[in-house]
Design a protein around this motif. Structure first.
Motif, PDB file in Angstrom:
ATOM      1  N   LEU A 219       0.828  -1.207   0.000  1.00  0.00           N
ATOM      2  CA  LEU A 219       0.000   0.000   0.000  1.00  0.00           C
ATOM      3  C   LEU A 219       0.861   1.255   0.000  1.00  0.00           C
ATOM      4  CD1 LEU A 219      -2.870  -0.991   2.455  1.00  0.00           C
ATOM      5  CD2 LEU A 219      -3.111  -0.440   0.015  1.00  0.00           C
ATOM      6  N   SER A 220       1.941   1.232   0.773  1.00  0.00           N
ATOM      7  CA  SER A 220       2.831   2.396   0.809  1.00  0.00           C
ATOM      8  C   SER A 220       3.411   2.668  -0.567  1.00  0.00           C
ATOM      9  CB  SER A 220       3.956   2.150   1.815  1.00  0.00           C
ATOM     10  OG  SER A 220       4.879   3.217   1.819  1.00  0.00           O
ATOM     11  N   ASN A 221       3.787   1.599  -1.278  1.00  0.00           N
ATOM     12  CA  ASN A 221       4.313   1.761  -2.631  1.00  0.00           C
ATOM     13  C   ASN A 221       3.249   2.318  -3.568  1.00  0.00           C
ATOM     14  OD1 ASN A 221       6.464   1.005  -4.766  1.00  0.00           O
ATOM     15  ND2 ASN A 221       4.606  -0.011  -5.504  1.00  0.00           N
ATOM     16  N   ALA A 222       1.999   1.845  -3.410  1.00  0.00           N
ATOM     17  CA  ALA A 222       0.914   2.332  -4.263  1.00  0.00           C
ATOM     18  C   ALA A 222       0.649   3.808  -4.019  1.00  0.00           C
ATOM     19  CB  ALA A 222      -0.347   1.504  -4.019  1.00  0.00           C
ATOM     20  N   PHE A 223       0.611   4.230  -2.759  1.00  0.00           N
ATOM     21  CA  PHE A 223       0.350   5.645  -2.448  1.00  0.00           C
ATOM     22  C   PHE A 223       1.506   6.521  -2.916  1.00  0.00           C
ATOM     23  CE2 PHE A 223      -3.095   4.173   0.205  1.00  0.00           C
ATOM     24  CZ  PHE A 223      -3.993   5.224   0.163  1.00  0.00           C
TER      25      PHE A 223
ATOM     26  N   HIS B 199      -5.454 -20.954  -2.259  1.00  0.00           N
ATOM     27  CA  HIS B 199      -4.645 -19.798  -1.897  1.00  0.00           C
ATOM     28  C   HIS B 199      -5.543 -18.634  -1.513  1.00  0.00           C
ATOM     29  CE1 HIS B 199      -1.564 -22.019  -4.166  1.00  0.00           C
ATOM     30  NE2 HIS B 199      -0.683 -21.320  -3.452  1.00  0.00           N
ATOM     31  N   VAL B 200      -4.997 -17.757  -0.663  1.00  0.00           N
ATOM     32  CA  VAL B 200      -5.617 -16.484  -0.330  1.00  0.00           C
ATOM     33  C   VAL B 200      -4.833 -15.397  -1.042  1.00  0.00           C
ATOM     34  CG1 VAL B 200      -6.067 -14.826   1.510  1.00  0.00           C
ATOM     35  CG2 VAL B 200      -6.514 -17.244   1.894  1.00  0.00           C
ATOM     36  N   THR B 201      -5.532 -14.479  -1.673  1.00  0.00           N
ATOM     37  CA  THR B 201      -4.859 -13.413  -2.414  1.00  0.00           C
ATOM     38  C   THR B 201      -5.268 -12.060  -1.875  1.00  0.00           C
ATOM     39  OG1 THR B 201      -6.603 -13.359  -4.093  1.00  0.00           O
ATOM     40  CG2 THR B 201      -4.729 -14.796  -4.521  1.00  0.00           C
ATOM     41  N   VAL B 202      -4.292 -11.159  -1.821  1.00  0.00           N
ATOM     42  CA  VAL B 202      -4.522  -9.764  -1.461  1.00  0.00           C
ATOM     43  C   VAL B 202      -3.953  -8.925  -2.591  1.00  0.00           C
ATOM     44  CG1 VAL B 202      -4.112  -7.921   0.188  1.00  0.00           C
ATOM     45  CG2 VAL B 202      -4.373 -10.281   1.014  1.00  0.00           C
ATOM     46  N   ASP B 203      -4.822  -8.182  -3.274  1.00  0.00           N
ATOM     47  CA  ASP B 203      -4.408  -7.358  -4.406  1.00  0.00           C
ATOM     48  C   ASP B 203      -4.399  -5.892  -4.015  1.00  0.00           C
ATOM     49  OD1 ASP B 203      -4.549  -9.783  -5.613  1.00  0.00           O
ATOM     50  OD2 ASP B 203      -5.723  -9.116  -7.346  1.00  0.00           O
ATOM     51  N   VAL B 204      -3.326  -5.198  -4.421  1.00  0.00           N
ATOM     52  CA  VAL B 204      -3.234  -3.745  -4.288  1.00  0.00           C
ATOM     53  C   VAL B 204      -3.147  -3.177  -5.693  1.00  0.00           C
ATOM     54  CG1 VAL B 204      -1.912  -1.805  -3.406  1.00  0.00           C
ATOM     55  CG2 VAL B 204      -2.111  -3.894  -2.040  1.00  0.00           C
ATOM     56  N   VAL B 205      -4.206  -2.441  -6.088  1.00  0.00           N
ATOM     57  CA  VAL B 205      -4.309  -1.929  -7.452  1.00  0.00           C
ATOM     58  C   VAL B 205      -4.225  -0.408  -7.396  1.00  0.00           C
ATOM     59  CG1 VAL B 205      -5.663  -1.940  -9.579  1.00  0.00           C
ATOM     60  CG2 VAL B 205      -5.837  -3.866  -7.970  1.00  0.00           C
ATOM     61  N   ASP B 206      -3.360   0.173  -8.255  1.00  0.00           N
ATOM     62  CA  ASP B 206      -3.221   1.634  -8.266  1.00  0.00           C
ATOM     63  C   ASP B 206      -3.361   2.160  -9.686  1.00  0.00           C
ATOM     64  OD1 ASP B 206      -0.541   2.010  -9.626  1.00  0.00           O
ATOM     65  OD2 ASP B 206       0.111   0.778  -7.938  1.00  0.00           O
ATOM     66  N   SER B 207      -3.543   3.469  -9.782  1.00  0.00           N
ATOM     67  CA  SER B 207      -3.658   4.129 -11.083  1.00  0.00           C
ATOM     68  C   SER B 207      -2.422   4.957 -11.367  1.00  0.00           C
ATOM     69  CB  SER B 207      -4.904   5.027 -11.114  1.00  0.00           C
ATOM     70  OG  SER B 207      -4.826   6.016 -10.095  1.00  0.00           O
ATOM     71  N   GLY B 208      -1.265   4.445 -10.928  1.00  0.00           N
ATOM     72  CA  GLY B 208      -0.010   5.169 -11.125  1.00  0.00           C
ATOM     73  C   GLY B 208       0.502   5.073 -12.548  1.00  0.00           C
ATOM     74  N   PRO B 209       1.762   5.438 -12.768  1.00  0.00           N
ATOM     75  CA  PRO B 209       2.315   5.490 -14.129  1.00  0.00           C
ATOM     76  C   PRO B 209       2.584   4.116 -14.739  1.00  0.00           C
ATOM     77  CG  PRO B 209       4.014   6.015 -12.534  1.00  0.00           C
ATOM     78  CD  PRO B 209       2.736   5.910 -11.759  1.00  0.00           C
ATOM     79  N   GLY B 210       2.541   3.050 -13.951  1.00  0.00           N
ATOM     80  CA  GLY B 210       2.841   1.730 -14.480  1.00  0.00           C
ATOM     81  C   GLY B 210       4.332   1.434 -14.454  1.00  0.00           C
TER      82      GLY B 210
ATOM     83  N   GLU C  45       3.176 -11.257  -7.069  1.00  0.00           N
ATOM     84  CA  GLU C  45       3.105 -11.192  -8.521  1.00  0.00           C
ATOM     85  C   GLU C  45       2.787  -9.761  -8.942  1.00  0.00           C
ATOM     86  OE1 GLU C  45       0.033 -13.917  -9.369  1.00  0.00           O
ATOM     87  OE2 GLU C  45       1.128 -15.686  -8.623  1.00  0.00           O
ATOM     88  N   VAL C  46       3.281  -9.396 -10.118  1.00  0.00           N
ATOM     89  CA  VAL C  46       3.107  -8.026 -10.612  1.00  0.00           C
ATOM     90  C   VAL C  46       2.471  -8.066 -11.997  1.00  0.00           C
ATOM     91  CG1 VAL C  46       4.231  -5.841 -11.158  1.00  0.00           C
ATOM     92  CG2 VAL C  46       5.138  -7.287  -9.327  1.00  0.00           C
ATOM     93  N   GLU C  47       1.453  -7.243 -12.171  1.00  0.00           N
ATOM     94  CA  GLU C  47       0.878  -6.982 -13.487  1.00  0.00           C
ATOM     95  C   GLU C  47       0.829  -5.472 -13.664  1.00  0.00           C
ATOM     96  OE1 GLU C  47      -2.927  -8.744 -13.794  1.00  0.00           O
ATOM     97  OE2 GLU C  47      -2.236 -10.787 -13.369  1.00  0.00           O
ATOM     98  N   SER C  48       1.347  -4.985 -14.780  1.00  0.00           N
ATOM     99  CA  SER C  48       1.404  -3.537 -14.954  1.00  0.00           C
ATOM    100  C   SER C  48       1.345  -3.176 -16.426  1.00  0.00           C
ATOM    101  CB  SER C  48       2.685  -2.967 -14.325  1.00  0.00           C
ATOM    102  OG  SER C  48       2.693  -1.565 -14.391  1.00  0.00           O
ATOM    103  N   GLU C  49       0.808  -1.998 -16.686  1.00  0.00           N
ATOM    104  CA  GLU C  49       0.754  -1.459 -18.042  1.00  0.00           C
ATOM    105  C   GLU C  49       1.071   0.026 -17.956  1.00  0.00           C
ATOM    106  OE1 GLU C  49      -2.408  -0.997 -21.776  1.00  0.00           O
ATOM    107  OE2 GLU C  49      -2.893  -2.238 -20.013  1.00  0.00           O
ATOM    108  N   LEU C  50       2.022   0.452 -18.770  1.00  0.00           N
ATOM    109  CA  LEU C  50       2.442   1.852 -18.729  1.00  0.00           C
ATOM    110  C   LEU C  50       1.261   2.778 -18.982  1.00  0.00           C
ATOM    111  CD1 LEU C  50       5.892   1.843 -20.600  1.00  0.00           C
ATOM    112  CD2 LEU C  50       5.459   2.129 -18.155  1.00  0.00           C
ATOM    113  N   GLY C  51       1.128   3.763 -18.083  1.00  0.00           N
ATOM    114  CA  GLY C  51       0.068   4.749 -18.194  1.00  0.00           C
ATOM    115  C   GLY C  51      -1.270   4.313 -17.632  1.00  0.00           C
ATOM    116  N   ARG C  52      -1.379   3.050 -17.178  1.00  0.00           N
ATOM    117  CA  ARG C  52      -2.675   2.570 -16.691  1.00  0.00           C
ATOM    118  C   ARG C  52      -2.581   1.930 -15.316  1.00  0.00           C
ATOM    119  NH1 ARG C  52      -6.336  -0.195 -21.167  1.00  0.00           N
ATOM    120  NH2 ARG C  52      -7.798   0.402 -19.516  1.00  0.00           N
TER     121      ARG C  52
END
Length: 467
Positions: free
Chosen positions: A373-377, A396-407, A447-454
């Protein structure tokens, strides 16, 4: 120089080839000697058989018709065949000279008289100091067609030194070929040695430079796909990683120095104001003490991060086991950042798909989620969006942190989890590395999923062991 790989490699290669050529030459000479000897004995047997038949036929003519000895004198036969002719036994032409050198059984040393078959042997004729190879054939009279009682034996002999001359000639030619081969192999070995040792010496020089702390050294390109090329590629990658590691450590020291200096400066200023009586208002005093406490907590977190990373690297990290209510834990992590979200106008929401209970280390799971969360903020701009989601599937138990940063670019997905590395050069670069190591220690992964600008999605995956 003699200890150099550039010298020892061609020398060893040349010595091995020379030994192989020498052994091959010795074997070839030995086989040639045997071949020449066998061929000579075969030729002597054939000549002995033919000459014996010739003499036997002439003896029959002389005895029947009373003619003189034949005109094929021994000296002419020897000149024609290049061999020596000897006679053991009675004279086939009584009262006439055959021209054949007469020998006794003792002169030959082999029992040939009275033997009805062809024999081969070695002997030294009287008056000679050379050894001869010889073949003997019985002379048979017309009254003895079955060869039961030969009256004499014809011996055809050749000096052994003539055989030696043949294989010495071969040996001389082999020696020339050997020397020529050594020259060619020597030049080839020097060429191959330079192709092999050149990159190795360049890598050695690069290693010396790296050992001296000069990580900007240029590792030579090796245009091959063999082990040397693989070594050069891995060495180049190692040098790049060392340079990057040094850069990260330098940035870390600068960042930590800044992170330590900022709260220390604040603490020092407020403590000095309190001690010198500059602040007298109770409300201001309470505010100063609150700032001192907050900055001290900030220092404690920084020191704790460094200690956590050191323990994880040294594998001295202890995992506690307890029942962890993931729903309540996610609520706690969510509440920690609620004030920052309101202050920055970030749309901050959570979604809980059930409230699973697992057996793990609750404090460390909370630390992982807080770091994510700190990284997302940190990377989400004001007015952006951050979501915290709890779910589970397939054990498995999953905890997702999703942000609208630069990717995050694809090539940086692995790099962001390296200690002391930061995309913008600010901060300590410890949050994500610690989160990843803690997740692995708890039997999970990030695990990381990211897209530049999204934006980006960081997913913590933990085993769903029910309590």
């Amino acid at each position: 120089m003699h200890r150099s790989l550039r010298f020892r490699l061609p020398a060893l290669f040349l010595a091995a080839i020379a030994l192989a050529l020498l052994l091959s030459s010795l074997v070839a000479v030995r086989l040639f000697q045997e071949h020449i000897r066998n061929e000579t004995l075969t030729e002597l047997r054939r000549e002995a058989r033919g000459l014996a038949q010739l003499y036997a036929e002439s003896v029959a003519v002389v005895s029947d018709e009373g003619r003189p000895a034949p005109t094929f004198a021994a000296d002419k036969l020897e000149a024609a065949t290049g061999d020596r002719l000897f006679l053991v036994g009675v004279n086939p032409y009584p009262g006439q000279d055959t021209g054949l050198t007469r020998l006794s059984q003792a002169d030959i040393g082999v029992e040939v008289q009275g033997v009805s078959r062809v024999l081969t042997f070695e002997f030294v004729p009287p008056g000679e100091d050379r050894t001869f190879l010889a073949a003997s054939h019985p002379l048979l009279g017309p009254e003895d067609p079955e060869g039961t009682a030969a009256f004499a034996t014809l011996v055809v002999a050749k000096p052994q030194n003539e055989l030696r001359d043949a294989w010495i000639t071969l040996l001389e030619r082999l020696a020339l070929a050997f020397l020529f081969g050594l020259v060619i192999v020597g030049l080839l070995s020097v060429y191959l040695s330079r192709r092999i040792t050149g990159p190795v010496l360049a890598l050695s020089a690069a290693a010396d430079a790296i050992a001296e702390g000069r990580y900007e050294v240029v590792v030579p390109e090796v245009p091959t796909d063999d082990e040397i090329g693989h070594l050069a590629d891995r060495f180049r990658e190692m040098a790049a990683r060392l340079a990057e590691s040094e850069e990260r450590e330098r940035n870390f020291l600068m960042s930590v120095s800044h992170e330590l200096r900022t709260p220390l400066t604040a603490i020092r200023g407020h403590v000095a104001a309190l001690r010198e009586g500059v602040v007298t208002d109770p409300d201001l005093t309470e505010e100063s003490l609150a700032i001192v406490a907050a900055e001290a907590e900030r220092l404690a977190r920084l020191v704790g991060d460094v200690l956590d990373l050191a323990k994880l690297d040294a594998h001295r990290f202890t995992v506690m086991t307890e029942e962890v209510d993931m729903g309540r834990l996610v609520e706690r992590a969510y509440a920690t950042f609620a004030d920052e979200a309101r202050r920055r106008g970030i749309e901050y929401h959570r979604r809980l798909d059930g409230e699973p209970v697992i057996v793990s280390d609750g404090d460390r799971v909370l630390q992982i989620i807080s770091n994510l969360l700190s990284n997302a903020f940190r990377w989400t701009p004001d007015g952006g969006e951050i979501a915290l989601e709890l779910g589970g599937a397939n054990g498995h138990v999953t905890v997702d942190v999703v942000d609208s940063g630069p990717g995050i670019e694809e090539e940086e997905h692995e790099r962001i989890f390296r200690p002391f590395w930061s995309r913008d050069g600010r901060g300590t670069g410890l949050g994500l590395p610690i989160a990843k190591e803690l997740a692995a220690a708890l039997g999970g992964a990030i695990e990381v999923e990211s897209e530049l600008g999204r934006g980006s999605r960081f997913r913590l995956r933990l085993p769903a062991r029910s309590g």
